[in-house]
Scaffold this motif. Structure first.
Motif, mmCIF file in Angstrom:
data_model
loop_
_atom_site.group_PDB
_atom_site.id
_atom_site.type_symbol
_atom_site.label_atom_id
_atom_site.label_comp_id
_atom_site.label_asym_id
_atom_site.label_seq_id
_atom_site.Cartn_x
_atom_site.Cartn_y
_atom_site.Cartn_z
ATOM 1 N N GLN A 1 0.825 -1.207 0.000
ATOM 2 C CA GLN A 1 0.000 0.000 0.000
ATOM 3 C C GLN A 1 0.863 1.263 0.000
ATOM 4 O O GLN A 1 0.545 2.238 -0.687
ATOM 5 C CB GLN A 1 -0.932 0.011 1.213
ATOM 6 C CG GLN A 1 -2.011 -1.039 1.140
ATOM 7 C CD GLN A 1 -3.010 -0.760 0.046
ATOM 8 O OE1 GLN A 1 -3.564 0.326 -0.026
ATOM 9 N NE2 GLN A 1 -3.242 -1.737 -0.815
ATOM 10 N N MET A 2 1.940 1.243 0.758
ATOM 11 C CA MET A 2 2.796 2.421 0.822
ATOM 12 C C MET A 2 3.545 2.632 -0.488
ATOM 13 O O MET A 2 3.756 3.778 -0.907
ATOM 14 C CB MET A 2 3.779 2.314 1.988
ATOM 15 C CG MET A 2 4.523 3.600 2.268
ATOM 16 S SD MET A 2 3.480 5.084 2.482
ATOM 17 C CE MET A 2 2.578 4.648 3.942
ATOM 18 N N LEU A 3 3.924 1.555 -1.158
ATOM 19 C CA LEU A 3 4.562 1.694 -2.471
ATOM 20 C C LEU A 3 3.603 2.352 -3.457
ATOM 21 O O LEU A 3 4.008 3.220 -4.245
ATOM 22 C CB LEU A 3 5.007 0.330 -3.002
ATOM 23 C CG LEU A 3 6.292 -0.226 -2.420
ATOM 24 C CD1 LEU A 3 6.450 -1.692 -2.798
ATOM 25 C CD2 LEU A 3 7.492 0.575 -2.894
ATOM 26 N N LEU A 4 2.346 1.961 -3.411
ATOM 27 C CA LEU A 4 1.346 2.563 -4.283
ATOM 28 C C LEU A 4 1.157 4.045 -3.948
ATOM 29 O O LEU A 4 1.126 4.895 -4.845
ATOM 30 C CB LEU A 4 0.019 1.816 -4.162
ATOM 31 C CG LEU A 4 -1.133 2.343 -5.001
ATOM 32 C CD1 LEU A 4 -0.790 2.329 -6.485
ATOM 33 C CD2 LEU A 4 -2.384 1.525 -4.728
ATOM 34 N N ALA A 5 1.052 4.345 -2.665
ATOM 35 C CA ALA A 5 0.892 5.745 -2.243
ATOM 36 C C ALA A 5 2.092 6.581 -2.680
ATOM 37 O O ALA A 5 1.923 7.716 -3.172
ATOM 38 C CB ALA A 5 0.722 5.822 -0.728
ATOM 39 N N ALA B 1 4.402 10.782 -5.866
ATOM 40 C CA ALA B 1 5.532 11.243 -6.673
ATOM 41 C C ALA B 1 5.055 11.748 -8.026
ATOM 42 O O ALA B 1 5.529 12.781 -8.521
ATOM 43 C CB ALA B 1 6.545 10.115 -6.844
ATOM 44 N N LYS B 2 4.092 11.042 -8.615
ATOM 45 C CA LYS B 2 3.571 11.446 -9.918
ATOM 46 C C LYS B 2 2.767 12.741 -9.822
ATOM 47 O O LYS B 2 2.920 13.643 -10.645
ATOM 48 C CB LYS B 2 2.700 10.334 -10.486
ATOM 49 C CG LYS B 2 2.155 10.629 -11.856
ATOM 50 C CD LYS B 2 1.352 9.470 -12.398
ATOM 51 C CE LYS B 2 0.817 9.797 -13.786
ATOM 52 N NZ LYS B 2 0.062 8.679 -14.347
ATOM 53 N N GLU C 1 8.739 14.559 -6.777
ATOM 54 C CA GLU C 1 9.652 13.833 -5.887
ATOM 55 C C GLU C 1 10.056 14.619 -4.637
ATOM 56 O O GLU C 1 10.328 14.034 -3.599
ATOM 57 C CB GLU C 1 10.918 13.420 -6.653
ATOM 58 C CG GLU C 1 10.685 12.377 -7.718
ATOM 59 C CD GLU C 1 10.340 11.017 -7.147
ATOM 60 O OE1 GLU C 1 10.761 10.701 -6.021
ATOM 61 O OE2 GLU C 1 9.637 10.261 -7.842
ATOM 62 N N ASP C 2 10.099 15.932 -4.758
ATOM 63 C CA ASP C 2 10.592 16.754 -3.656
ATOM 64 C C ASP C 2 9.501 17.283 -2.720
ATOM 65 O O ASP C 2 9.807 17.980 -1.760
ATOM 66 C CB ASP C 2 11.400 17.938 -4.193
ATOM 67 C CG ASP C 2 12.665 17.482 -4.904
ATOM 68 O OD1 ASP C 2 13.222 16.438 -4.504
ATOM 69 O OD2 ASP C 2 13.091 18.161 -5.851
ATOM 70 N N HIS C 3 8.261 16.957 -2.998
ATOM 71 C CA HIS C 3 7.167 17.438 -2.157
ATOM 72 C C HIS C 3 7.240 16.776 -0.777
ATOM 73 O O HIS C 3 7.595 15.599 -0.663
ATOM 74 C CB HIS C 3 5.823 17.113 -2.817
ATOM 75 C CG HIS C 3 4.679 17.828 -2.191
ATOM 76 N ND1 HIS C 3 4.083 17.397 -1.028
ATOM 77 C CD2 HIS C 3 4.028 18.960 -2.563
ATOM 78 C CE1 HIS C 3 3.102 18.220 -0.707
ATOM 79 N NE2 HIS C 3 3.042 19.183 -1.634
#
Length: 53
Positions: free
Chosen positions: A15-19, A24-25, A29-31
């Motif tokens: 789930q965290m990989l999906l989030a 990121a999209k 990436e820097d948010h």
């Protein structure tokens, strides 16, 4: 309850990989939210490594 608090670390990682991918999209990436997801994923992966030993 979430997967992590239930000790279901593999599902939590999925789930965290999906989030992370979505944030990121959408946010970049820097948010800060993307970076927070990356830190949460790392914490999950540490927990996974601990439970495998």
């Amino acid at each position: 309850m979430n997967y992590y608090s239930q000790g279901q670390y593999q599902k939590s990682e999925e789930q965290m990989l999906l989030a992370l991918k979505i944030r990121a999209k959408r946010l970049g990436e820097d948010h800060p939210y993307t970076q927070s997801s990356r830190q949460n994923l790392a914490a999950i992966q540490v927990k996974l490594a601990q439970t495998r030993h």
